[in-house]
Design a protein around this motif. Structure first.
Motif, PDB file in Angstrom:
ATOM      1  N   LEU A  35       0.865  -1.160   0.000  1.00 45.14           N
ATOM      2  CA  LEU A  35       0.000   0.000   0.000  1.00 45.14           C
ATOM      3  C   LEU A  35       0.907   1.216   0.000  1.00 45.14           C
ATOM      4  O   LEU A  35       1.824   1.316   0.806  1.00 45.14           O
ATOM      5  CB  LEU A  35      -0.912   0.002   1.235  1.00 45.14           C
ATOM      6  N   PRO A  36       0.726   2.157  -0.907  1.00 46.41           N
ATOM      7  CA  PRO A  36       1.676   3.244  -1.071  1.00 46.41           C
ATOM      8  C   PRO A  36       1.707   4.167   0.134  1.00 46.41           C
ATOM      9  O   PRO A  36       0.741   4.284   0.876  1.00 46.41           O
ATOM     10  CB  PRO A  36       1.151   3.969  -2.302  1.00 46.41           C
ATOM     11  N   LEU A  37       2.854   4.835   0.279  1.00 47.94           N
ATOM     12  CA  LEU A  37       3.031   5.750   1.397  1.00 47.94           C
ATOM     13  C   LEU A  37       2.807   7.200   0.997  1.00 47.94           C
ATOM     14  O   LEU A  37       3.165   8.103   1.727  1.00 47.94           O
ATOM     15  CB  LEU A  37       4.430   5.584   1.982  1.00 47.94           C
ATOM     16  N   GLY A  38       2.251   7.441  -0.192  1.00 49.16           N
ATOM     17  CA  GLY A  38       1.833   8.787  -0.543  1.00 49.16           C
ATOM     18  C   GLY A  38       0.734   9.249   0.383  1.00 49.16           C
ATOM     19  O   GLY A  38       0.172   8.472   1.166  1.00 49.16           O
ATOM     20  N   TRP A  39       0.365  10.525   0.267  1.00 50.08           N
ATOM     21  CA  TRP A  39      -0.588  11.056   1.239  1.00 50.08           C
ATOM     22  C   TRP A  39      -1.936  10.335   1.249  1.00 50.08           C
ATOM     23  O   TRP A  39      -2.530  10.176   2.328  1.00 50.08           O
ATOM     24  CB  TRP A  39      -0.774  12.562   1.027  1.00 50.08           C
ATOM     25  N   PRO A  40      -2.488   9.838   0.107  1.00 47.34           N
ATOM     26  CA  PRO A  40      -3.762   9.114   0.226  1.00 47.34           C
ATOM     27  C   PRO A  40      -3.626   7.822   1.037  1.00 47.34           C
ATOM     28  O   PRO A  40      -4.511   7.477   1.816  1.00 47.34           O
ATOM     29  CB  PRO A  40      -4.137   8.827  -1.233  1.00 47.34           C
ATOM     30  N   GLY A  41      -2.491   7.094   0.848  1.00 41.26           N
ATOM     31  CA  GLY A  41      -2.288   5.867   1.611  1.00 41.26           C
ATOM     32  C   GLY A  41      -2.112   6.128   3.083  1.00 41.26           C
ATOM     33  O   GLY A  41      -2.678   5.435   3.940  1.00 41.26           O
ATOM     34  N   VAL A  42      -1.321   7.161   3.412  1.00 47.60           N
ATOM     35  CA  VAL A  42      -1.127   7.526   4.819  1.00 47.60           C
ATOM     36  C   VAL A  42      -2.447   7.968   5.434  1.00 47.60           C
ATOM     37  O   VAL A  42      -2.792   7.586   6.564  1.00 47.60           O
ATOM     38  CB  VAL A  42      -0.064   8.633   4.942  1.00 47.60           C
ATOM     39  N   ALA A  43      -3.223   8.761   4.693  1.00 47.04           N
ATOM     40  CA  ALA A  43      -4.516   9.225   5.205  1.00 47.04           C
ATOM     41  C   ALA A  43      -5.458   8.054   5.462  1.00 47.04           C
ATOM     42  O   ALA A  43      -6.169   8.016   6.476  1.00 47.04           O
ATOM     43  CB  ALA A  43      -5.142  10.205   4.217  1.00 47.04           C
ATOM     44  N   LEU A  44      -5.445   7.075   4.551  1.00 48.44           N
ATOM     45  CA  LEU A  44      -6.326   5.920   4.716  1.00 48.44           C
ATOM     46  C   LEU A  44      -5.985   5.137   5.973  1.00 48.44           C
ATOM     47  O   LEU A  44      -6.869   4.759   6.760  1.00 48.44           O
ATOM     48  CB  LEU A  44      -6.228   5.023   3.484  1.00 48.44           C
ATOM     49  N   VAL A  45      -4.702   4.897   6.185  1.00 51.37           N
ATOM     50  CA  VAL A  45      -4.274   4.168   7.380  1.00 51.37           C
ATOM     51  C   VAL A  45      -4.623   4.961   8.637  1.00 51.37           C
ATOM     52  O   VAL A  45      -5.105   4.405   9.632  1.00 51.37           O
ATOM     53  CB  VAL A  45      -2.764   3.881   7.307  1.00 51.37           C
ATOM     54  N   CYS A  46      -4.406   6.267   8.609  1.00 56.35           N
ATOM     55  CA  CYS A  46      -4.693   7.098   9.782  1.00 56.35           C
ATOM     56  C   CYS A  46      -6.182   7.113  10.111  1.00 56.35           C
ATOM     57  O   CYS A  46      -6.575   7.052  11.284  1.00 56.35           O
ATOM     58  CB  CYS A  46      -4.186   8.516   9.555  1.00 56.35           C
ATOM     59  N   VAL A  47      -7.021   7.188   9.085  1.00 55.44           N
ATOM     60  CA  VAL A  47      -8.461   7.178   9.319  1.00 55.44           C
ATOM     61  C   VAL A  47      -8.902   5.840   9.919  1.00 55.44           C
ATOM     62  O   VAL A  47      -9.712   5.789  10.849  1.00 55.44           O
ATOM     63  CB  VAL A  47      -9.219   7.467   8.012  1.00 55.44           C
ATOM     64  N   ALA A  48      -8.342   4.749   9.398  1.00 58.09           N
ATOM     65  CA  ALA A  48      -8.672   3.432   9.945  1.00 58.09           C
ATOM     66  C   ALA A  48      -8.279   3.339  11.412  1.00 58.09           C
ATOM     67  O   ALA A  48      -9.045   2.849  12.252  1.00 58.09           O
ATOM     68  CB  ALA A  48      -7.978   2.343   9.134  1.00 58.09           C
ATOM     69  N   LEU A  49      -7.073   3.817  11.723  1.00 57.13           N
ATOM     70  CA  LEU A  49      -6.614   3.801  13.118  1.00 57.13           C
ATOM     71  C   LEU A  49      -7.469   4.706  14.002  1.00 57.13           C
ATOM     72  O   LEU A  49      -7.710   4.403  15.172  1.00 57.13           O
ATOM     73  CB  LEU A  49      -5.151   4.217  13.190  1.00 57.13           C
ATOM     74  N   LEU A  50      -7.934   5.817  13.442  1.00 57.61           N
ATOM     75  CA  LEU A  50      -8.787   6.730  14.213  1.00 57.61           C
ATOM     76  C   LEU A  50     -10.093   6.056  14.605  1.00 57.61           C
ATOM     77  O   LEU A  50     -10.559   6.185  15.745  1.00 57.61           O
ATOM     78  CB  LEU A  50      -9.064   7.989  13.395  1.00 57.61           C
ATOM     79  N   TYR A  51     -10.698   5.324  13.675  1.00 56.50           N
ATOM     80  CA  TYR A  51     -11.930   4.604  14.001  1.00 56.50           C
ATOM     81  C   TYR A  51     -11.679   3.537  15.070  1.00 56.50           C
ATOM     82  O   TYR A  51     -12.508   3.344  15.975  1.00 56.50           O
ATOM     83  CB  TYR A  51     -12.518   3.957  12.754  1.00 56.50           C
ATOM     84  N   LEU A  52     -10.561   2.860  14.974  1.00 53.38           N
ATOM     85  CA  LEU A  52     -10.227   1.862  15.994  1.00 53.38           C
ATOM     86  C   LEU A  52     -10.048   2.510  17.354  1.00 53.38           C
ATOM     87  O   LEU A  52     -10.563   2.023  18.369  1.00 53.38           O
ATOM     88  CB  LEU A  52      -8.951   1.118  15.594  1.00 53.38           C
ATOM     89  N   ALA A  53      -9.303   3.605  17.389  1.00 49.82           N
ATOM     90  CA  ALA A  53      -9.070   4.301  18.654  1.00 49.82           C
ATOM     91  C   ALA A  53     -10.375   4.835  19.227  1.00 49.82           C
ATOM     92  O   ALA A  53     -10.600   4.789  20.453  1.00 49.82           O
ATOM     93  CB  ALA A  53      -8.071   5.441  18.444  1.00 49.82           C
ATOM     94  N   THR A  54     -11.256   5.327  18.359  1.00 41.17           N
ATOM     95  CA  THR A  54     -12.550   5.839  18.820  1.00 41.17           C
ATOM     96  C   THR A  54     -13.353   4.742  19.492  1.00 41.17           C
ATOM     97  O   THR A  54     -13.966   4.952  20.551  1.00 41.17           O
ATOM     98  CB  THR A  54     -13.343   6.422  17.636  1.00 41.17           C
ATOM     99  N   TYR A  55     -13.342   3.561  18.873  1.00 37.67           N
ATOM    100  CA  TYR A  55     -14.077   2.449  19.493  1.00 37.67           C
ATOM    101  C   TYR A  55     -13.503   2.094  20.864  1.00 37.67           C
ATOM    102  O   TYR A  55     -14.247   1.866  21.824  1.00 37.67           O
ATOM    103  CB  TYR A  55     -14.059   1.210  18.595  1.00 37.67           C
ATOM    104  N   VAL A  56     -12.187   2.041  20.982  1.00 36.69           N
ATOM    105  CA  VAL A  56     -11.559   1.694  22.256  1.00 36.69           C
ATOM    106  C   VAL A  56     -11.958   2.703  23.331  1.00 36.69           C
ATOM    107  O   VAL A  56     -12.310   2.323  24.464  1.00 36.69           O
ATOM    108  CB  VAL A  56     -10.025   1.641  22.104  1.00 36.69           C
TER     109      VAL A  56
END
Length: 532
Positions: A35-56
């Motif tokens: 998965l590329p490390l350009g800004w869309p890839g980084v943003a996608l990973v960050c958003v996924a982690l944000l949803y996980l953190a929100t649930y926790v």
């Protein structure tokens, strides 16, 4: 309601023979991250982690709330209270106790934990939260071997977390669903990852059996999966079928005998008679499935078409049948009367798993050497971000307020002052918190009362009528005018409201059926009133 991530790795060594078939296309594009490390890839990973953190965070904040998060959650305490006291769950329906139409495993595990932390919401929610974390971890374990990067696996887990509110904000409450999903997903991962057909099949069969003993809907998933595995790997399929049949069958036979037939009555007889909601026959596919997770399903389809089929036919067959069974299970339960959006969780789990597998396949085969390839990659990632945006919700609305807590405490204190028995049909745990005996939940009895031709129904109606005529309860607390009101109204009189007009939004559950204790009823010949 709820929330999920990256990188570059060196060429992999020889395949691990104990881990099943080698992952597809493992030797191609070794220098390129999955998965590329350009800004869309980084943003996608960050958003996924944000949803996980929100649930926790949400799960931690809601864990200690001492009242219901959902209107049936409190009655689950009554189930584990009986098990802690050594009393059976599956008994003749009555005002004293009528069980929900679920198998016993979730309640039994919660009861074991309750012996350590005490009977209440805490053990129920702890089991559900642990199971939900297990779902996230298993999604990661399912997708991670398909890619050289952990990012698709993190995104898959993040998508399931993002479905939290869409699936009813259900993963952390005292209901059976999270444990059921964790066990089903565990069976899927074992089938995909354990190399030995006999061991993998047996363990998967055991997990499917445990899932079916948590929520019987697991049988809708296990049956087609067992047939698919038998067709592609007969040893694995035979071990799966044998373990499933022996464990579930033996447990069913023992409980059925001990309960004198009531186990089958609650698990299979009553659910069979829930009417179908006609408008949901089509509405499920558009409003419940394609609307919320259609993008994930479309990207997930790349998993089936991004590589030659023949070398991976058995695994793709398993994937297709498992994903399809999860979706169909959500459909078959959603279209029935009494369903809430929590029954969509199997379909959302399927979408999350397929989303991760599709992303891994898509980016393993991408060509970044041309501007067109890089542009297409960017577009796909932006579409993935849109999928997460579609599932956005307001997490603060999922947390009960301090005023809700105070209102609940005042209700319990008022019930403590009552001399005599109390029944709160939709929230019997409130009377139990006030030191009164446990009574049945209204919905559990309603499932029985739907069957007009059954002796159990006629006997329960007779018991309710006798209790009303005899003024069995010193106080009756009702939410609104349901069948309970119709039975007791000729013998009881309305004496007070539980809430003032300016408390219109107070003490409602944050998910599920929107209901709360509303009115206080006393026997018609009694004097005075009861107030909160």
């Amino acid at each position: 309601m709820s929330p999920k991530r990256r990188g570059d790795s060196p060429p992999e060594s020889a395949p691990d023979r104990t881990a099943g078939p080698p992952r597809p296309f493992a030797s191609e594009h070794q220098a390129t991250p999955a998965l590329p490390l350009g800004w869309p890839g980084v943003a996608l990973v960050c958003v996924a982690l944000l949803y996980l953190a929100t649930y926790v965070v949400l799960a931690a904040l809601r864990l200690r709330f001492p009242f219901e998060l959902e209107w049936m959650e409190g009655a689950s305490i009554g189930h584990i209270d009986r098990l802690v006291r050594g009393q059976p769950l599956y008994v003749k329906p009555s005002i004293d106790f009528t069980p929900f139409i679920y198998p016993p495993l979730y309640f039994q595990v919660s009861a074991w934990l309750a012996k350590l932390v005490g009977v209440g919401f805490l053990p129920l929610r702890l089991v559900s939260i642990a199971a939900s974390f297990g779902c996230f971890a298993l999604l990661y374990a399912l997708v991670r071997p398909e890619s050289r990067s952990p990012a698709p696996a993190l995104v898959a887990a993040g998508l399931f977390a993002a479905c939290y509110r869409q699936g009813g904000a259900w993963l952390d409450i005292g209901r059976v669903d999270s444990m059921f999903l964790c066990l089903v997903l565990g069976a899927y991962v074992v089938l995909r990852r354990v190399g030995s057909p006999w061991i993998g099949g047996a363990v998967a069969g055991l997990l499917f059996a445990l899932a079916a003993l948590t929520k019987q809907a697991a049988l809708f998933i296990a049956a087609p999966v067992a047939l698919a595995v038998l067709a592609t790997d007969w040893r694995r399929g035979a071990a799966l079928s044998a373990a499933l049949g022996i464990v579930f069958g033996a447990t069913y036979a023992v409980i059925q005998q001990q309960s004198q037939g009531w186990f089958h009555f609650y698990l299979f007889e009553l659910p069979r008679h829930h009417p179908v909601i006609g408008q949901l026959l089509r509405g499920f596919w558009i409003e419940d499935l394609l609307g919320p997770v259609g993008i994930a399903l479309a990207i997930g389809a790349c998993h089936f078409f991004a590589a030659p089929l023949r070398p991976r036919l058995a695994r793709v067959t398993l994937d297709a049948v498992m994903i399809g069974a999860l979706v169909i299970t959500g459909y078959l339960t959603r279209i029935r009367v009494g369903s809430y959006v929590n029954v969509l969780l199997p379909a959302y789990l399927a979408a999350a798993a397929l989303f991760g597998l599709g992303l891994a396949a898509l980016f393993e085969k991408r060509d970044r050497a041309t501007p067109g390839g890089r542009m297409a990659e960017c577009y796909v990632l932006l579409v993935c971000l849109v999928q997460f945006a579609v599932l956005a919700y307001k997490p603060w609305l999922q947390i009960p307020s301090d005023a809700d807590r105070v209102a609940g405490e005042q209700i319990v204190e008022s019930l403590k002052r009552v001399e005599g028995d109390v029944w709160v049909p939709r929230h019997p745990y409130l009377a139990a918190m006030a030191g009164k005996p446990w009574r049945s939940h209204e919905l559990a009895m309603q499932d029985v009362l739907r069957r007009d031709e059954m002796p159990a129904q006629h006997e329960l109606v007779g018991e309710l009528n006798a209790a009303a005529r005899a003024h069995r309860f010193a106080v009756l607390v009702l939410d609104d005018e349901t069948w309970v009101h119709g039975t007791f109204a000729p013998y009881y009189s309305l004496k007070a409201k539980m809430f003032r007009d300016d408390e219109a939004r107070l003490f409602f559950p944050v998910t599920g059926y929107y209901t709360r204790p509303g009115t206080v009823w006393l026997p018609s010949d009694s004097l005075g009133s009861t107030q909160r």
